[in-house]
Design a protein around this motif. Sequence first.
Motif, PDB file in Angstrom:
ATOM      1  N   ASN A  12      47.568  41.349  51.398  1.00  0.00           N
ATOM      2  CA  ASN A  12      48.949  41.303  50.912  1.00  0.00           C
ATOM      3  C   ASN A  12      49.738  42.486  51.476  1.00  0.00           C
ATOM      4  O   ASN A  12      49.445  43.651  51.171  1.00  0.00           O
ATOM      5  CB  ASN A  12      48.962  41.332  49.383  1.00  0.00           C
ATOM      6  CG  ASN A  12      50.353  41.166  48.803  1.00  0.00           C
ATOM      7  OD1 ASN A  12      51.281  41.885  49.178  1.00  0.00           O
ATOM      8  ND2 ASN A  12      50.523  40.235  47.888  1.00  0.00           N
ATOM      9  N   ASN A  15      51.187  45.061  49.032  1.00  0.00           N
ATOM     10  CA  ASN A  15      50.204  46.022  48.528  1.00  0.00           C
ATOM     11  C   ASN A  15      49.900  47.084  49.574  1.00  0.00           C
ATOM     12  O   ASN A  15      49.724  48.266  49.245  1.00  0.00           O
ATOM     13  CB  ASN A  15      48.922  45.311  48.111  1.00  0.00           C
ATOM     14  CG  ASN A  15      49.076  44.538  46.805  1.00  0.00           C
ATOM     15  OD1 ASN A  15      49.906  44.882  45.972  1.00  0.00           O
ATOM     16  ND2 ASN A  15      48.300  43.489  46.639  1.00  0.00           N
ATOM     17  N   SER A  55      39.765  40.308  46.644  1.00  0.00           N
ATOM     18  CA  SER A  55      40.197  38.917  46.856  1.00  0.00           C
ATOM     19  C   SER A  55      40.795  38.712  48.231  1.00  0.00           C
ATOM     20  O   SER A  55      41.973  38.380  48.381  1.00  0.00           O
ATOM     21  CB  SER A  55      41.232  38.534  45.783  1.00  0.00           C
ATOM     22  OG  SER A  55      40.681  38.647  44.502  1.00  0.00           O
ATOM     23  N   LEU A  56      39.998  38.894  49.245  1.00  0.00           N
ATOM     24  CA  LEU A  56      40.448  38.639  50.607  1.00  0.00           C
ATOM     25  C   LEU A  56      40.233  37.174  50.942  1.00  0.00           C
ATOM     26  O   LEU A  56      39.314  36.545  50.418  1.00  0.00           O
ATOM     27  CB  LEU A  56      39.666  39.503  51.593  1.00  0.00           C
ATOM     28  CG  LEU A  56      39.887  41.012  51.497  1.00  0.00           C
ATOM     29  CD1 LEU A  56      38.837  41.752  52.327  1.00  0.00           C
ATOM     30  CD2 LEU A  56      41.287  41.368  51.985  1.00  0.00           C
ATOM     31  N   ALA A  84      42.748  42.766  41.267  1.00  0.00           N
ATOM     32  CA  ALA A  84      43.643  42.396  40.183  1.00  0.00           C
ATOM     33  C   ALA A  84      42.860  41.894  38.974  1.00  0.00           C
ATOM     34  O   ALA A  84      43.413  41.716  37.906  1.00  0.00           O
ATOM     35  CB  ALA A  84      44.621  41.314  40.636  1.00  0.00           C
ATOM     36  N   HIS A  85      41.583  41.659  39.149  1.00  0.00           N
ATOM     37  CA  HIS A  85      40.750  41.179  38.051  1.00  0.00           C
ATOM     38  C   HIS A  85      40.268  42.382  37.250  1.00  0.00           C
ATOM     39  O   HIS A  85      39.537  43.222  37.757  1.00  0.00           O
ATOM     40  CB  HIS A  85      39.554  40.395  38.596  1.00  0.00           C
ATOM     41  CG  HIS A  85      39.957  39.200  39.385  1.00  0.00           C
ATOM     42  ND1 HIS A  85      40.498  38.079  38.814  1.00  0.00           N
ATOM     43  CD2 HIS A  85      39.938  38.960  40.706  1.00  0.00           C
ATOM     44  CE1 HIS A  85      40.776  37.199  39.755  1.00  0.00           C
ATOM     45  NE2 HIS A  85      40.453  37.696  40.906  1.00  0.00           N
ATOM     46  N   LYS A 105      44.464  46.639  40.169  1.00  0.00           N
ATOM     47  CA  LYS A 105      45.832  46.439  40.644  1.00  0.00           C
ATOM     48  C   LYS A 105      46.630  45.713  39.557  1.00  0.00           C
ATOM     49  O   LYS A 105      46.052  44.883  38.855  1.00  0.00           O
ATOM     50  CB  LYS A 105      45.844  45.582  41.921  1.00  0.00           C
ATOM     51  CG  LYS A 105      45.203  46.244  43.118  1.00  0.00           C
ATOM     52  CD  LYS A 105      45.445  45.439  44.403  1.00  0.00           C
ATOM     53  CE  LYS A 105      44.830  44.069  44.359  1.00  0.00           C
ATOM     54  NZ  LYS A 105      44.975  43.347  45.642  1.00  0.00           N
ATOM     55  N   PRO A 106      47.916  45.951  39.419  1.00  0.00           N
ATOM     56  CA  PRO A 106      48.692  46.919  40.191  1.00  0.00           C
ATOM     57  C   PRO A 106      48.311  48.347  39.837  1.00  0.00           C
ATOM     58  O   PRO A 106      47.820  48.608  38.741  1.00  0.00           O
ATOM     59  CB  PRO A 106      50.134  46.616  39.790  1.00  0.00           C
ATOM     60  CG  PRO A 106      50.038  46.039  38.420  1.00  0.00           C
ATOM     61  CD  PRO A 106      48.755  45.273  38.407  1.00  0.00           C
ATOM     62  N   ILE A 107      48.546  49.247  40.754  1.00  0.00           N
ATOM     63  CA  ILE A 107      48.186  50.636  40.544  1.00  0.00           C
ATOM     64  C   ILE A 107      49.248  51.273  39.652  1.00  0.00           C
ATOM     65  O   ILE A 107      50.334  51.614  40.088  1.00  0.00           O
ATOM     66  CB  ILE A 107      48.088  51.379  41.895  1.00  0.00           C
ATOM     67  CG1 ILE A 107      46.992  50.736  42.746  1.00  0.00           C
ATOM     68  CG2 ILE A 107      47.783  52.854  41.673  1.00  0.00           C
ATOM     69  CD1 ILE A 107      46.920  51.244  44.166  1.00  0.00           C
ATOM     70  N   VAL A 108      48.892  51.415  38.386  1.00  0.00           N
ATOM     71  CA  VAL A 108      49.836  51.957  37.414  1.00  0.00           C
ATOM     72  C   VAL A 108      49.824  53.483  37.449  1.00  0.00           C
ATOM     73  O   VAL A 108      50.856  54.139  37.420  1.00  0.00           O
ATOM     74  CB  VAL A 108      49.493  51.435  36.002  1.00  0.00           C
ATOM     75  CG1 VAL A 108      50.382  52.087  34.962  1.00  0.00           C
ATOM     76  CG2 VAL A 108      49.639  49.924  35.942  1.00  0.00           C
TER      77      VAL A 108
END
Lengths: 133, 142
Positions: A12, A15, A55-56, A84-85, A105-108
């Motif tokens: 992505n 990202n 998740s590629l 993201a999981h 992810k997302p990187i908070v």
Amino acid sequence: MSRHTIAVVEDNEDNRLLLRALLDDTYDIQEYGSGPGALEGLASFVPALILLDISLPGMDGVEVLGIIREDPRLKALPVIALTAHAMIGDRERLLEAGFDEYVPKPIVDETILLSAIERLIAGSQAKPDSSGA
Amino acid sequence: MSSDHGDVHGPSDPSNRNNGGAGDAEAGHTDPEAIARLERQGGSKLKRKMIQRFLGNTPGKLAESRAALEANDDVLFRRSMHKLRSTTLLLGALRMSTLCIEGEMMARDKQHDEGREVLDGLDLEFQRIRPWFEGLLEDPSA
């Protein structure tokens, strides 16, 4: 003083943009949009650390890591999973798969990612058989 | 803008929420904290670039998703929903992100009719939140 290079493996582009913004003040960044592309790049250049999306497309991050860990040049390379999981048990599962750390992810909170990178690179550089840029 | 489009919403509850007003963030639809986080992490330059990319790329991405679905390419449809989910999470497009998760599930379960409803919902939701994101770009302090 030379900067360490971090490989970012993430399909992505948004990202990747964010990761570059977070990291390029401190590190050189090598981006890959796929697992095969990353493996091809790693054949000729070994970074100090890899940020690897789980998740590629096609070859997922766990499969990419497996190939990395089979390569004597790369098996000690620090690899952080990006995913993201965020289910309970995901972190443990990824660490058992051979990742050195896991960042959701997302990187908070980017300080978590940055401190993990710093810690892992320092640790790998301190090992006698470490491989890195 | 009226949100009475219940007949084209995704499998989960229709988002018949009243618009909080043009330019206002809507709870459950947009998350100003995500935008503030982008600015903190990469400055206003990154924030603007990400918003511009989101506004410019999303129609094409939705069209690609629809093409994949119509071609019965569940793998590609699922992949496109996953990528859009990731982007919408970054931008705080909350309802779109939730719909993308539903789209991934529809692709996994090969539920094409429901997948089309999800895409219809995504199209509507994008149009709904688009003014808010455009307003962020017009903000001189951005």
